[in-house]
Structure formats: structure tokens, C-alpha cells
Design an enzyme around this catalytic site. Structure first.
Site, PDB file in Angstrom:
ATOM      1  N   HIS A 160       0.856  -1.396  -0.175  1.00 42.77           N
ATOM      2  CA  HIS A 160       0.029  -0.077  -0.210  1.00 42.77           C
ATOM      3  C   HIS A 160       0.799   1.158  -0.088  1.00 42.77           C
ATOM      4  O   HIS A 160       0.674   2.218  -0.918  1.00 42.77           O
ATOM      5  CB  HIS A 160      -0.936   0.101   1.385  1.00 42.77           C
ATOM      6  CG  HIS A 160      -1.826   1.184   1.266  1.00 42.77           C
ATOM      7  ND1 HIS A 160      -3.177   1.077   0.946  1.00 42.77           N
ATOM      8  CD2 HIS A 160      -1.556   2.712   1.852  1.00 42.77           C
ATOM      9  CE1 HIS A 160      -3.715   2.350   1.345  1.00 42.77           C
ATOM     10  NE2 HIS A 160      -2.888   3.307   1.729  1.00 42.77           N
ATOM     11  N   GLU A 161       1.821   1.283   0.952  1.00 45.18           N
ATOM     12  CA  GLU A 161       2.812   2.576   0.974  1.00 45.18           C
ATOM     13  C   GLU A 161       3.658   2.762  -0.203  1.00 45.18           C
ATOM     14  O   GLU A 161       3.889   3.883  -0.841  1.00 45.18           O
ATOM     15  CB  GLU A 161       3.657   2.502   2.126  1.00 45.18           C
ATOM     16  CG  GLU A 161       2.752   2.479   3.495  1.00 45.18           C
ATOM     17  CD  GLU A 161       1.961   3.673   3.849  1.00 45.18           C
ATOM     18  OE1 GLU A 161       2.380   4.647   3.107  1.00 45.18           O
ATOM     19  OE2 GLU A 161       0.904   3.531   4.251  1.00 45.18           O
ATOM     20  N   HIS A 164       1.741   4.352  -2.837  1.00 43.43           N
ATOM     21  CA  HIS A 164       1.912   5.853  -2.624  1.00 43.43           C
ATOM     22  C   HIS A 164       3.268   6.444  -3.369  1.00 43.43           C
ATOM     23  O   HIS A 164       3.242   7.449  -3.964  1.00 43.43           O
ATOM     24  CB  HIS A 164       1.978   6.113  -1.264  1.00 43.43           C
ATOM     25  CG  HIS A 164       0.231   6.117  -0.671  1.00 43.43           C
ATOM     26  ND1 HIS A 164      -0.750   6.583  -1.334  1.00 43.43           N
ATOM     27  CD2 HIS A 164      -0.171   5.670   0.458  1.00 43.43           C
ATOM     28  CE1 HIS A 164      -1.831   6.605  -0.562  1.00 43.43           C
ATOM     29  NE2 HIS A 164      -1.394   5.780   0.506  1.00 43.43           N
ATOM     30  N   HIS A 170      -5.406   6.921  -2.415  1.00 41.47           N
ATOM     31  CA  HIS A 170      -6.283   5.937  -2.110  1.00 41.47           C
ATOM     32  C   HIS A 170      -7.632   5.793  -2.876  1.00 41.47           C
ATOM     33  O   HIS A 170      -7.839   6.770  -3.835  1.00 41.47           O
ATOM     34  CB  HIS A 170      -7.184   6.193  -0.644  1.00 41.47           C
ATOM     35  CG  HIS A 170      -6.076   6.263   0.273  1.00 41.47           C
ATOM     36  ND1 HIS A 170      -5.820   7.115   1.390  1.00 41.47           N
ATOM     37  CD2 HIS A 170      -4.926   5.447   0.596  1.00 41.47           C
ATOM     38  CE1 HIS A 170      -5.001   7.103   2.344  1.00 41.47           C
ATOM     39  NE2 HIS A 170      -4.465   5.848   1.793  1.00 41.47           N
ATOM     40  N   TYR A 216     -10.252   1.750   1.357  1.00 39.85           N
ATOM     41  CA  TYR A 216     -10.441   1.749   2.834  1.00 39.85           C
ATOM     42  C   TYR A 216     -11.877   0.770   2.827  1.00 39.85           C
ATOM     43  O   TYR A 216     -12.654   0.829   2.032  1.00 39.85           O
ATOM     44  CB  TYR A 216     -10.611   3.062   3.219  1.00 39.85           C
ATOM     45  CG  TYR A 216      -9.152   3.428   3.888  1.00 39.85           C
ATOM     46  CD1 TYR A 216      -7.946   2.908   3.121  1.00 39.85           C
ATOM     47  CD2 TYR A 216      -8.994   4.494   4.732  1.00 39.85           C
ATOM     48  CE1 TYR A 216      -6.439   3.309   3.488  1.00 39.85           C
ATOM     49  CE2 TYR A 216      -7.543   4.743   5.010  1.00 39.85           C
ATOM     50  CZ  TYR A 216      -6.432   4.376   4.549  1.00 39.85           C
ATOM     51  OH  TYR A 216      -5.294   4.877   4.815  1.00 39.85           O
TER      52      TYR A 216
END
Length: 259
Positions: A160-161, A164, A170, A216
Site C-alpha cells: 500500500h505504501e 503511494h 487511495h 479503505y
């Protein structure tokens, strides 16, 4: 007999504990990030961090870095995109292994190659700071990727990071979000409202992905245990449960970097 009962009891306890650990390992990235970041207290000396995204200044909050400036990591002549990194010695060998597995998970399906830094000026500085966070896209210097131990040391959190880092927001912040997700603002704790603002994203001709590791969960940021997001048109659709990158996540990386 008493010894046998005690032994059996101990075995049952070990099995239950082991199952609980396994279940924890399979939590969605949304839940893991929430647990890791919810109690973080930042000071004026810390970077501006909203949710798990860091910004150079307040004007960057509602912009997509890849739209407003060159945030992509450079492609080499061999067609690969090399992203140098340094991993802090704060981590145990097991934690380092989890981080490295997340880095290497991009190698088989994309042209991204995370490599140990030699002398490059732009690189990822992976260390344990306050919670899980990083910047969107290439910053051109020693770029913080905070994976606080132990809460952020999970495979899907690392993926996930890193998405980014490669330039992605997101999923619920996509420019076309309102066609796929209805935000229930009344259930969102006010201090988290800015985590649900739409960004001017590059969607790369890919569909909205409820299974993205960047999406999310239904109750993210809720103050009253009621949903903060509902899929439309079908509210029963499951979302925000990803434990690893989806096919669309991989496709987007390849399209952004022309892999």
C-alpha cells in the site's frame, strides 16, 4: 491424569494463540493502517501527514502530485524503473524480510525494481517513525517511508505504501468516486473528513476497484460504529477487504510507467 489434562490444555492454548496470530496477519490493509495510525500524535516538527500520506505543505493536500508535477520515478534505457531504498537497522531480521518481500512483490508483474541504494540522491528512506506514512510520488531526495514497528510491518501495508511512493492515491479519493461510493459524512469523525476529499487523480482508464489494496473499509473513520462509505448502486458489495494488491493495482502501475 492431571499432567495429561495440563498438557492438553497447553496444546489447545498454543493452537488458539497460533490461529489468532494467523487471523491478525490476514487483516485488511485498511484495518491495519487504522490500528497503526489512530493514536499517533504529531508535533509541529513532524511532517504534515493526513491519514498515511505526507505532504510538503498544506497546498498539496487536494492535488494529485502526478498531475501537477513530474512525480514519476525515471525509467532506465533497459525499460526498468529503478527505485533505490535504504532500510533502517531499527528492524529485526524477520521484519526486514517482510519489508523486502513487499518491495520484491512488484518485480514479477511490473517494470518497477526496488534496489538497495548506492549513491543515488533520490531514494526511499525506510524507517520506523510515527505510524505508517509516505509521500505520493518521487520527491527527488531522501524520501521518508515510515513503517513503524510492529504495527506497519505487514506485507499488504508495505505494498500500500509503495503504491503511494509510485504516485497513487487511495481508491476512495478517485476523481470518479461519487459514481461508485456514497460517503456518509454524518458518520465520519470530523477530524477525518479531509481523508475523504476527492483528488484530481489519474485513473488510467481502469475501473473503480473495490478490491484494491488502496481502498479503505466500510467503517473507516467512523465515530459511531456506523458505515462511512456505501457502494452504489449495490450497497451489499464487499469492499476494503484487500490483503494484497489487486489485478487492477498492478495494471495501473504498468500503465503509469509504460511497462
Amino acid at each position: 491424569m492431571a499432567l495429561l489434562k495440563c498438557t492438553l490444555g497447553l496444546l489447545i492454548l498454543l493452537v488458539v494463540s497460533d490461529c489468532s496470530w494467523a487471523k491478525k496477519k490476514e487483516l485488511s490493509v485498511s484495518e491495519l493502517l487504522w490500528r497503526a495510525n489512530k493514536d499517533v500524535v504529531r508535533t509541529k516538527d513532524d511532517p504534515l501527514v493526513i491519514d498515511d500520506i505526507a505532504y510538503g505543505d498544506v497546498t498539496e493536500r487536494n492535488a494529485d502530485e502526478c498531475v501537477n508535477r513530474g512525480c514519476k520515478w525515471e525509467k532506465s534505457r533497459d525499460g526498468k524503473v529503478y527505485v533505490p531504498y535504504v532500510i533502517s537497522n531499527q528492524y529485526s531480521s524477520q521484519e526486514r524480510s517482510i519489508i523486502e518481500r513487499g518491495l520484491q512483490s512488484f518485480h514479477s508483474d511490473t517494470c518497477i525494481r526496488f534496489i538497495p541504494r548506492t549513491k543515488e540522491s533520490a531514494f526511499l528512506n525506510i524507517h520506523s517513525d510515527k505510524g505508517c506514512y509516505t509521500y505520493i510520488g518521487r520527491q527527488g531526495n531522501a524520501q521518508t517511508l515510515s513503517l513503524e514497528r510492529p504495527g506497519c510491518i505487514q506485507h499488504n501495508v508495505v505494498q500500500h505504501e509503495l503504491l503511494h511512493v509510485l504516485g497513487f492515491h487511495h481508491e476512495q479519493n478517485r476523481s470518479d468516486r461519487n459514481q461508485h461510493i456514497r460517503i456518509l459524512w454524518q458518520n465520519i469523525e470530523p477530524r477525518y473528513w479531509n481523508q475523504f476529499y476527492i483528488a484530481n487523480t489519474l485513473n488510467l482508464n481502469t475501473p473503480y476497484d473495490y478490491n484494491s489494496v488502496m481502498q479503505y473499509g466500510r467503517f473507516a473513520g467512523s465515530w459511531n460504529s456506523e458505515p462511512t462509505m456505501v457502494p452504489i448502486p449495490d450497497p451489499s458489495v464487499k469492499f476494503g477487504e484487500a490483503t494484497r494488491m489487486s489485478r487492477n493495482d498492478v495494471i495501473r502501475v504498468n500503465r503509469l510507467y509504460n511497462c
